[in-house]
Design a protein around this motif. Structure first.
Motif, mmCIF file in Angstrom:
data_model
loop_
_atom_site.group_PDB
_atom_site.id
_atom_site.type_symbol
_atom_site.label_atom_id
_atom_site.label_comp_id
_atom_site.label_asym_id
_atom_site.label_seq_id
_atom_site.Cartn_x
_atom_site.Cartn_y
_atom_site.Cartn_z
ATOM 1 N N ILE A 22 0.841 -1.203 0.000
ATOM 2 C CA ILE A 22 0.000 0.000 0.000
ATOM 3 C C ILE A 22 0.872 1.247 0.000
ATOM 4 O O ILE A 22 0.601 2.215 -0.726
ATOM 5 N N VAL A 23 1.940 1.237 0.776
ATOM 6 C CA VAL A 23 2.841 2.394 0.827
ATOM 7 C C VAL A 23 3.444 2.647 -0.554
ATOM 8 O O VAL A 23 3.498 3.792 -1.020
ATOM 9 N N VAL A 24 3.867 1.600 -1.237
ATOM 10 C CA VAL A 24 4.445 1.750 -2.575
ATOM 11 C C VAL A 24 3.405 2.322 -3.537
ATOM 12 O O VAL A 24 3.696 3.247 -4.312
ATOM 13 N N LEU A 25 2.188 1.812 -3.483
ATOM 14 C CA LEU A 25 1.138 2.294 -4.384
ATOM 15 C C LEU A 25 0.783 3.756 -4.100
ATOM 16 O O LEU A 25 0.566 4.536 -5.037
ATOM 17 N N VAL A 26 0.730 4.137 -2.847
ATOM 18 C CA VAL A 26 0.421 5.530 -2.499
ATOM 19 C C VAL A 26 1.535 6.452 -2.989
ATOM 20 O O VAL A 26 1.266 7.530 -3.528
ATOM 21 N N GLU A 27 2.787 6.038 -2.832
ATOM 22 C CA GLU A 27 3.898 6.858 -3.323
ATOM 23 C C GLU A 27 3.825 7.025 -4.838
ATOM 24 O O GLU A 27 4.057 8.118 -5.357
ATOM 25 N N LYS A 28 3.480 5.960 -5.556
ATOM 26 C CA LYS A 28 3.325 6.061 -7.015
ATOM 27 C C LYS A 28 2.192 7.018 -7.371
ATOM 28 O O LYS A 28 2.316 7.836 -8.284
ATOM 29 N N MET A 29 1.069 6.905 -6.645
ATOM 30 C CA MET A 29 -0.076 7.767 -6.918
ATOM 31 C C MET A 29 0.290 9.231 -6.697
ATOM 32 O O MET A 29 -0.050 10.097 -7.513
ATOM 33 N N LEU A 30 0.987 9.529 -5.607
ATOM 34 C CA LEU A 30 1.390 10.905 -5.336
ATOM 35 C C LEU A 30 2.331 11.430 -6.415
ATOM 36 O O LEU A 30 2.209 12.584 -6.855
ATOM 37 N N ASP A 31 3.260 10.587 -6.860
ATOM 38 C CA ASP A 31 4.181 10.995 -7.917
ATOM 39 C C ASP A 31 3.429 11.272 -9.216
ATOM 40 O O ASP A 31 3.681 12.272 -9.888
ATOM 41 N N LEU A 32 2.485 10.393 -9.559
ATOM 42 C CA LEU A 32 1.707 10.604 -10.782
ATOM 43 C C LEU A 32 0.865 11.871 -10.699
ATOM 44 O O LEU A 32 0.728 12.604 -11.688
ATOM 45 N N ASN A 33 0.301 12.146 -9.530
ATOM 46 C CA ASN A 33 -0.482 13.380 -9.369
ATOM 47 C C ASN A 33 0.392 14.610 -9.520
ATOM 48 O O ASN A 33 -0.032 15.610 -10.103
ATOM 49 N N ARG A 34 1.633 14.550 -9.011
ATOM 50 C CA ARG A 34 2.563 15.682 -9.191
ATOM 51 C C ARG A 34 2.881 15.873 -10.667
ATOM 52 O O ARG A 34 2.913 16.999 -11.168
ATOM 53 N N ARG A 35 3.130 14.771 -11.363
ATOM 54 C CA ARG A 35 3.434 14.863 -12.803
ATOM 55 C C ARG A 35 2.252 15.418 -13.586
ATOM 56 O O ARG A 35 2.420 16.224 -14.497
ATOM 57 N N LEU A 36 1.056 14.978 -13.230
ATOM 58 C CA LEU A 36 -0.143 15.452 -13.914
ATOM 59 C C LEU A 36 -0.332 16.954 -13.696
ATOM 60 O O LEU A 36 -0.623 17.690 -14.634
ATOM 61 N N ALA A 37 -0.130 17.400 -12.472
ATOM 62 C CA ALA A 37 -0.264 18.830 -12.183
ATOM 63 C C ALA A 37 0.768 19.631 -12.966
ATOM 64 O O ALA A 37 0.467 20.702 -13.490
ATOM 65 N N ALA A 38 1.986 19.112 -13.069
ATOM 66 C CA ALA A 38 3.028 19.817 -13.819
ATOM 67 C C ALA A 38 2.693 19.851 -15.309
ATOM 68 O O ALA A 38 2.941 20.845 -15.987
ATOM 69 N N ALA A 39 2.113 18.785 -15.822
ATOM 70 C CA ALA A 39 1.767 18.740 -17.247
ATOM 71 C C ALA A 39 0.597 19.671 -17.555
ATOM 72 O O ALA A 39 0.532 20.243 -18.641
ATOM 73 N N LYS A 40 -0.316 19.839 -16.618
ATOM 74 C CA LYS A 40 -1.477 20.712 -16.839
ATOM 75 C C LYS A 40 -1.122 22.183 -16.695
ATOM 76 O O LYS A 40 -1.774 23.033 -17.274
ATOM 77 N N ALA A 41 -0.098 22.491 -15.900
ATOM 78 C CA ALA A 41 0.271 23.882 -15.653
ATOM 79 C C ALA A 41 0.827 24.507 -16.933
ATOM 80 O O ALA A 41 1.641 23.908 -17.617
ATOM 81 N N PRO A 42 0.384 25.718 -17.264
ATOM 82 C CA PRO A 42 0.920 26.363 -18.464
ATOM 83 C C PRO A 42 2.383 26.759 -18.239
ATOM 84 O O PRO A 42 2.821 26.949 -17.107
#
Length: 60
Positions: A22-42
């Motif tokens: 679960i810890v590994v999956l949560v860390e992956k999810m947080l990383d993906l959310n950071r990447r998504l936010a960076a990709a959406k930011a102009p």
């Protein structure tokens, strides 16, 4: 009735393994959310310049 504190050593190995997964999956999810936010930011430079041009009054 007092409940004794939980210590990782007292948990069954299967529970510890599930927690680790679960810890590994949560860390992956947080990383993906950071990447998504960076990709959406102009892009800051280009976006700021375009906004400045729109805000100027049309003097011509």
């Amino acid at each position: 009735m007092l409940v004794p504190p939980c210590h990782p050593q007292t948990h069954p190995p299967a529970d510890v393994a599930r927690r680790d997964q679960i810890v590994v999956l949560v860390e992956k999810m947080l990383d993906l959310n950071r990447r998504l936010a960076a990709a959406k930011a102009p892009a800051r430079e280009g976006g700021a310049r375009r906004d400045d041009r729109r805000d100027r009054p049309a003097d011509r």
